[in-house]
Design an enzyme around this catalytic site. Structure first.
Site, PDB file in Angstrom:
ATOM      1  N   TYR A  42     -14.730  21.359 -11.253  1.00 32.41           N
ATOM      2  CA  TYR A  42     -15.311  20.054 -11.583  1.00 32.41           C
ATOM      3  C   TYR A  42     -16.427  19.775 -10.573  1.00 32.41           C
ATOM      4  O   TYR A  42     -16.226  19.898  -9.361  1.00 32.41           O
ATOM      5  CB  TYR A  42     -14.171  19.032 -11.469  1.00 32.41           C
ATOM      6  CG  TYR A  42     -14.515  17.598 -11.740  1.00 32.41           C
ATOM      7  CD1 TYR A  42     -14.966  17.188 -12.987  1.00 32.41           C
ATOM      8  CD2 TYR A  42     -14.341  16.635 -10.750  1.00 32.41           C
ATOM      9  CE1 TYR A  42     -15.235  15.854 -13.234  1.00 32.41           C
ATOM     10  CE2 TYR A  42     -14.607  15.298 -10.996  1.00 32.41           C
ATOM     11  CZ  TYR A  42     -15.060  14.926 -12.242  1.00 32.41           C
ATOM     12  OH  TYR A  42     -15.329  13.602 -12.479  1.00 32.41           O
ATOM     13  N   ARG A  99       0.814  -1.215   0.000  1.00 31.96           N
ATOM     14  CA  ARG A  99       0.000   0.000   0.000  1.00 31.96           C
ATOM     15  C   ARG A  99       0.844   1.260   0.000  1.00 31.96           C
ATOM     16  O   ARG A  99       0.423   2.315  -0.452  1.00 31.96           O
ATOM     17  CB  ARG A  99      -0.930   0.001   1.225  1.00 31.96           C
ATOM     18  CG  ARG A  99      -2.060   1.010   1.137  1.00 31.96           C
ATOM     19  CD  ARG A  99      -2.946   0.990   2.370  1.00 31.96           C
ATOM     20  NE  ARG A  99      -2.222   1.370   3.554  1.00 31.96           N
ATOM     21  CZ  ARG A  99      -2.238   0.712   4.713  1.00 31.96           C
ATOM     22  NH1 ARG A  99      -2.962  -0.374   4.859  1.00 31.96           N
ATOM     23  NH2 ARG A  99      -1.518   1.124   5.728  1.00 31.96           N
ATOM     24  N   ASP A 132      -6.430  22.301  -9.780  1.00 34.07           N
ATOM     25  CA  ASP A 132      -6.737  21.155 -10.633  1.00 34.07           C
ATOM     26  C   ASP A 132      -6.198  21.522 -12.018  1.00 34.07           C
ATOM     27  O   ASP A 132      -6.726  22.393 -12.693  1.00 34.07           O
ATOM     28  CB  ASP A 132      -8.261  20.925 -10.657  1.00 34.07           C
ATOM     29  CG  ASP A 132      -8.655  19.669 -11.433  1.00 34.07           C
ATOM     30  OD1 ASP A 132      -7.921  19.286 -12.363  1.00 34.07           O
ATOM     31  OD2 ASP A 132      -9.718  19.084 -11.116  1.00 34.07           O
ATOM     32  N   LYS A 140      -7.416  11.252 -17.582  1.00 35.53           N
ATOM     33  CA  LYS A 140      -7.636  11.954 -18.849  1.00 35.53           C
ATOM     34  C   LYS A 140      -6.404  11.819 -19.767  1.00 35.53           C
ATOM     35  O   LYS A 140      -6.165  10.765 -20.295  1.00 35.53           O
ATOM     36  CB  LYS A 140      -8.013  13.409 -18.569  1.00 35.53           C
ATOM     37  CG  LYS A 140      -9.128  13.565 -17.498  1.00 35.53           C
ATOM     38  CD  LYS A 140     -10.476  13.149 -18.035  1.00 35.53           C
ATOM     39  CE  LYS A 140     -11.559  12.969 -16.981  1.00 35.53           C
ATOM     40  NZ  LYS A 140     -11.781  14.084 -16.061  1.00 35.53           N
TER      41      LYS A 140
HETATM   42  C1  LIG Z   1     -12.407  13.971 -14.730  1.00 38.94           C
HETATM   43  C2  LIG Z   1     -11.944  15.069 -13.869  1.00 38.94           C
HETATM   44  C3  LIG Z   1     -11.676  14.845 -12.529  1.00 38.94           C
HETATM   45  C4  LIG Z   1     -11.947  13.524 -11.838  1.00 38.94           C
HETATM   46  O1  LIG Z   1     -11.148  12.493 -12.321  1.00 38.94           O
HETATM   47  P1  LIG Z   1     -11.623  10.962 -12.142  1.00 38.94           P
HETATM   48  O2  LIG Z   1     -10.387  10.203 -12.444  1.00 38.94           O
HETATM   49  O3  LIG Z   1     -12.731  10.763 -13.098  1.00 38.94           O
HETATM   50  O4  LIG Z   1     -12.052  10.807 -10.732  1.00 38.94           O
HETATM   51  C5  LIG Z   1     -11.198  15.894 -11.792  1.00 38.94           C
HETATM   52  N1  LIG Z   1     -10.999  17.103 -12.330  1.00 38.94           N
HETATM   53  C6  LIG Z   1     -11.256  17.360 -13.614  1.00 38.94           C
HETATM   54  C7  LIG Z   1     -11.016  18.724 -14.156  1.00 38.94           C
HETATM   55  C8  LIG Z   1     -11.749  16.359 -14.426  1.00 38.94           C
HETATM   56  O5  LIG Z   1     -12.039  16.619 -15.698  1.00 38.94           O
END
Ligand SMILES: *Cc1c(COP(=O)(O)O)cnc(C)c1O
Length: 391
Positions: free
Chosen positions: A110, A57, A182, A207
């Site tokens: 988000y 972990r 973010d 992404k």
């Molecule tokens: C998709 C996304 C997230 C969350 O990511 P996951 O891997 O789907 O939990 C967070 N911030 C932004 C800007 C996103 O587009």
């Protein structure tokens, strides 16, 4: 980093960071380690806890390889991995707040980030104020002595507002608040948060870093001073991603530079083409000169990824459905950053509280994939024809 260096230093970093062939019998890639138990050779060694690895972990060579590569790419002190982008966000935030504290969150974040603040954080006694993403230095007026952090996301989710991160960071640091960002849209390549005053960066690696829509992963990268609280919270919460997802992200990272160049090129070409369409009311793309945040984007970013939005002129719902349902290359679904093109209707009016989303007609988010640009235009053009025919 200047625009002419688009494929410069970071292209080399992407190919070489987080690698140690000599440590793995000469193999180019760090192997995919699966494991929970790590054996100690002796009682003394166990008591001294003197090994690089102690428990699955807490990290494996595969995990460390990706963490090292990401920290280097982003220019941070250290990176940690979590099972999703959302868990990276929630872990980063809870690392800095206690009951009675206050945080500031951009109105354009988000949406699940917002849901976390409004439910779990609120229940734990932490209050959230949402602010206009365009507030810039005006954030000073919202900072109180209880404000522990300012959460930013630029461009904003769905609506692509560009935030003045340096101005926000200066104001936040003046009262001792952390700045969190973010950075999923720009990736570590096109925006360098630590050069703009950010203390903690989060990514949905799901992404562009993964890049193939086949894994979920989150990343938190910290400045030196912000590292200890996040490391401690991450450990206590027991977060560890699946080894296969970590490996796939390492693999995706190696081609990030070339993929992003194509996403950017195709995104800009599609945006320009869409701007000329009679069905389109507005194109929202920060790298276009008609975007309200373009000057800030140009000042702070070194490139654009392939995600942008358009607003259509008002159309009846069946006409929009006919357009979307018949598309053959653009898929409809959540997430983005893979090799394939996507289209998604959105309407932020139901949940934003500090700003008003004013759109003439339906809004669509587009992800420019790696397909041929002419094929993509033809798919959309046929869609617009169905839209007009259904009026
Ligand atoms: C998709 C996304 C997230 C969350 O990511 P996951 O891997 O789907 O939990 C967070 N911030 C932004 C800007 C996103 O587009």
């Amino acid at each position: 980093m200047t625009k002419t260096q688009k494929s410069g230093k970071h292209a080399t970093q992407l190919a070489h960071s987080g690698r140690d062939p000599a440590g793995f019998h000469g193999f180019v890639n760090a192997p995919l380690y699966r494991g929970s138990t790590v054996l100690y050779p002796s009682y003394d060694s166990l008591l001294a806890d003197d090994q690089d690895y102690s428990y699955g972990r807490l990290g494996t060579p595969t995990v460390r390889a990706l963490q090292d590569a990401l920290a280097e790419m982003e220019g941070g002190h250290a990176s940690l991995l979590t099972p999703s982008g959302l868990s990276a966000i929630t872990t980063a935030i809870v690392s800095f707040v206690s009951s009675g504290d206050h945080i500031l969150v951009s109105d354009s974040v988000y949406r699940p980030t917002r849901r976390f603040c409004d439910t779990v954080l609120s229940r734990l006694g932490v209050t959230t104020t949402y602010y206009d993403p365009l507030i810039g230095a005006g954030i000073s007026e919202l900072l109180t002595e209880r404000t522990k952090l300012v959460f930013t996301e630029s461009p904003g989710s769905q609506t692509f507002e560009i935030q003045d991160i340096p101005a926000i960071a200066t104001a936040a640091h003046a009262v001792g608040a952390e700045v969190m960002m973010d950075n999923t849209w720009a990736t570590p390549l096109y925006f360098k948060p630590f050069q703009h005053g950010v203390d903690v960066v989060v990514h949905a690696a799901t992404k562009y870093l993964v890049g193939h829509a086949d894994a979920m992963l989150g990343v938190i990268t910290m400045s030196e001073s912000a590292t200890a609280p996040v490391v401690k919270t991450h450990d206590i919460l027991g977060l560890c991603p699946g080894p296969e997802d970590v490996y796939l992200t390492l693999r995706g990272l190696r081609t990030l530079d070339v993929r992003l160049q194509r996403h950017e090129e195709t995104g800009l070409a599609l945006a320009a083409w869409l701007a000329e369409r009679p069905e389109v009311s507005k194109v929202i793309h920060p790298a276009r000169t008609d975007h309200p945040g373009h000057a800030l984007w140009k000042r702070d970013f070194t490139g654009a990824s392939g995600l942008f939005a358009i607003v259509l002129k008002p159309v009846p719902r069946p006409a929009l459905a006919a357009m979307l349902d018949g598309l053959s290359l653009f898929g409809m679904g959540y997430s983005w950053g893979g090799y394939e093109s996507l289209i998604l209707p959105f309407d932020p009016r139901g949940y934003r509280s500090a700003t008003v989303w004013d759109a003439e007609g339906p809004s669509l988010r587009l992800h420019a994939g790696l397909e041929d640009i002419e094929d993509l235009k033809a798919d959309l053009e046929a869609g617009f024809r169905r839209l007009s025919d259904t009026r």
